[in-house]
Scaffold this motif. Sequence first.
Motif, PDB file in Angstrom:
ATOM      1  N   ALA A  18      46.396  33.636  51.015  1.00 38.71           N
ATOM      2  CA  ALA A  18      45.042  32.354  51.407  1.00 38.71           C
ATOM      3  C   ALA A  18      43.907  32.555  50.351  1.00 38.71           C
ATOM      4  O   ALA A  18      43.158  31.638  49.975  1.00 38.71           O
ATOM      5  CB  ALA A  18      44.646  33.121  52.609  1.00 38.71           C
ATOM      6  N   ASN A  19      44.023  33.605  49.403  1.00 39.71           N
ATOM      7  CA  ASN A  19      43.161  33.720  48.367  1.00 39.71           C
ATOM      8  C   ASN A  19      43.548  33.440  46.886  1.00 39.71           C
ATOM      9  O   ASN A  19      42.941  33.684  45.813  1.00 39.71           O
ATOM     10  CB  ASN A  19      42.396  35.058  48.343  1.00 39.71           C
ATOM     11  N   HIS A  20      44.939  33.128  46.756  1.00 42.52           N
ATOM     12  CA  HIS A  20      45.687  32.791  45.692  1.00 42.52           C
ATOM     13  C   HIS A  20      45.757  33.950  44.759  1.00 42.52           C
ATOM     14  O   HIS A  20      45.838  33.848  43.404  1.00 42.52           O
ATOM     15  CB  HIS A  20      44.867  31.541  44.729  1.00 42.52           C
ATOM     16  N   PHE A  21      45.973  35.303  45.312  1.00 43.13           N
ATOM     17  CA  PHE A  21      46.101  36.401  44.667  1.00 43.13           C
ATOM     18  C   PHE A  21      47.746  36.814  44.732  1.00 43.13           C
ATOM     19  O   PHE A  21      48.406  36.172  45.385  1.00 43.13           O
ATOM     20  CB  PHE A  21      45.340  37.668  45.379  1.00 43.13           C
ATOM     21  N   PRO A  44      45.649  35.356  37.922  1.00 45.07           N
ATOM     22  CA  PRO A  44      45.444  34.920  36.535  1.00 45.07           C
ATOM     23  C   PRO A  44      43.865  35.064  36.063  1.00 45.07           C
ATOM     24  O   PRO A  44      43.267  34.765  36.896  1.00 45.07           O
ATOM     25  CB  PRO A  44      45.878  33.626  36.409  1.00 45.07           C
ATOM     26  N   GLY A  45      43.731  35.758  35.103  1.00 44.04           N
ATOM     27  CA  GLY A  45      42.304  35.936  34.598  1.00 44.04           C
ATOM     28  C   GLY A  45      41.877  37.066  35.040  1.00 44.04           C
ATOM     29  O   GLY A  45      40.899  37.694  34.776  1.00 44.04           O
ATOM     30  N   GLY A  46      42.620  37.742  36.099  1.00 39.55           N
ATOM     31  CA  GLY A  46      42.152  39.242  36.383  1.00 39.55           C
ATOM     32  C   GLY A  46      41.484  38.933  37.707  1.00 39.55           C
ATOM     33  O   GLY A  46      40.865  38.163  38.400  1.00 39.55           O
ATOM     34  N   ILE A  47      41.352  40.226  38.518  1.00 39.13           N
ATOM     35  CA  ILE A  47      40.915  40.491  39.788  1.00 39.13           C
ATOM     36  C   ILE A  47      39.364  41.143  39.556  1.00 39.13           C
ATOM     37  O   ILE A  47      39.412  41.904  38.853  1.00 39.13           O
ATOM     38  CB  ILE A  47      41.939  41.199  40.658  1.00 39.13           C
ATOM     39  N   CYS A  52      38.813  42.909  45.421  1.00 39.93           N
ATOM     40  CA  CYS A  52      39.496  44.026  45.980  1.00 39.93           C
ATOM     41  C   CYS A  52      38.882  44.487  47.331  1.00 39.93           C
ATOM     42  O   CYS A  52      39.458  44.797  48.325  1.00 39.93           O
ATOM     43  CB  CYS A  52      39.426  45.122  44.930  1.00 39.93           C
ATOM     44  N   VAL A  53      37.436  44.421  47.264  1.00 36.95           N
ATOM     45  CA  VAL A  53      36.819  44.974  48.520  1.00 36.95           C
ATOM     46  C   VAL A  53      37.115  43.907  49.892  1.00 36.95           C
ATOM     47  O   VAL A  53      37.349  44.370  50.700  1.00 36.95           O
ATOM     48  CB  VAL A  53      35.313  45.073  48.178  1.00 36.95           C
ATOM     49  N   ALA A  54      37.254  42.689  49.479  1.00 35.27           N
ATOM     50  CA  ALA A  54      37.321  41.819  50.531  1.00 35.27           C
ATOM     51  C   ALA A  54      38.902  41.965  51.263  1.00 35.27           C
ATOM     52  O   ALA A  54      39.320  41.817  52.157  1.00 35.27           O
ATOM     53  CB  ALA A  54      37.187  40.311  49.926  1.00 35.27           C
ATOM     54  N   VAL A  55      39.942  42.051  50.064  1.00 35.52           N
ATOM     55  CA  VAL A  55      41.358  42.628  50.779  1.00 35.52           C
ATOM     56  C   VAL A  55      41.384  43.772  51.435  1.00 35.52           C
ATOM     57  O   VAL A  55      41.929  43.754  52.448  1.00 35.52           O
ATOM     58  CB  VAL A  55      42.167  42.381  49.422  1.00 35.52           C
ATOM     59  N   SER A  80      43.368  47.927  44.431  1.00 39.42           N
ATOM     60  CA  SER A  80      42.728  47.619  43.139  1.00 39.42           C
ATOM     61  C   SER A  80      43.625  46.747  42.216  1.00 39.42           C
ATOM     62  O   SER A  80      44.715  46.368  42.551  1.00 39.42           O
ATOM     63  CB  SER A  80      42.726  49.059  42.288  1.00 39.42           C
ATOM     64  N   SER A  81      43.134  46.637  40.925  1.00 41.06           N
ATOM     65  CA  SER A  81      43.972  45.791  39.980  1.00 41.06           C
ATOM     66  C   SER A  81      44.846  46.780  39.531  1.00 41.06           C
ATOM     67  O   SER A  81      44.722  48.203  39.531  1.00 41.06           O
ATOM     68  CB  SER A  81      42.896  45.649  38.726  1.00 41.06           C
ATOM     69  N   PRO A  82      46.063  46.343  38.991  1.00 43.90           N
ATOM     70  CA  PRO A  82      47.046  47.170  38.265  1.00 43.90           C
ATOM     71  C   PRO A  82      46.737  47.670  36.992  1.00 43.90           C
ATOM     72  O   PRO A  82      47.306  48.552  36.545  1.00 43.90           O
ATOM     73  CB  PRO A  82      48.429  46.396  38.401  1.00 43.90           C
ATOM     74  N   GLY A  83      45.650  47.182  36.574  1.00 43.58           N
ATOM     75  CA  GLY A  83      45.206  47.705  35.193  1.00 43.58           C
ATOM     76  C   GLY A  83      45.623  47.009  34.063  1.00 43.58           C
ATOM     77  O   GLY A  83      46.726  46.118  34.074  1.00 43.58           O
ATOM     78  N   ALA A  84      45.098  47.271  32.851  1.00 46.54           N
ATOM     79  CA  ALA A  84      45.571  46.661  31.604  1.00 46.54           C
ATOM     80  C   ALA A  84      47.133  46.911  31.041  1.00 46.54           C
ATOM     81  O   ALA A  84      47.899  46.189  30.632  1.00 46.54           O
ATOM     82  CB  ALA A  84      44.663  46.887  30.395  1.00 46.54           C
TER      83      ALA A  84
END
Length: 157
Positions: A18-21, A44-47, A52-55, A80-84
């Motif tokens: 729904a959020n295109h994540f 794309p472009g990072g989270i 993250c809080v909303a999810v 969280s993001s999976p990181g660089a």
Amino acid sequence: MSTVVDTVKTLVDPILEANHFELSDIEFVKEGGSWYLRVYIDKPGGITLNECVAVSESLSEQLDAMDPDPIPQAYFLEVSSPGAERPLKSEQDFENAIGEYIHISLFQKLDGKKVFEGTLKALTATELTLTLKDKARRFDQVFDRATIANARLAIEF
């Protein structure tokens, strides 16, 4: 604990869609006496932190509403993001990494080495081609994907 991961995937997939994540990974692990449910998301472009809080809030509400509780033990939920230097696990992860600098570790040594870093040039169902560089030249090295223990994005210095 794959049933926990499967349950969480079923719950989180519609939230992400729904959020295109994108879902990068889910893990349910015990560390230092505590259980952690980690959900790694990206786009794309990072989270962002707010995303993250909303999810996390949506997923937490859904987990709390389930009866019986799919996770009987106490746990910490981390979104969280999976990181660089994120791991490359799915086929989509590898396809997204074409043209990127990556790190691979092999199960067995190849030419005396188990670790290689280079630009992911090409990918097939059975092989992965990295453009490597040594002191004097750049060259392509083909790896059988079955020999790769793990892979992740890397930062080139």
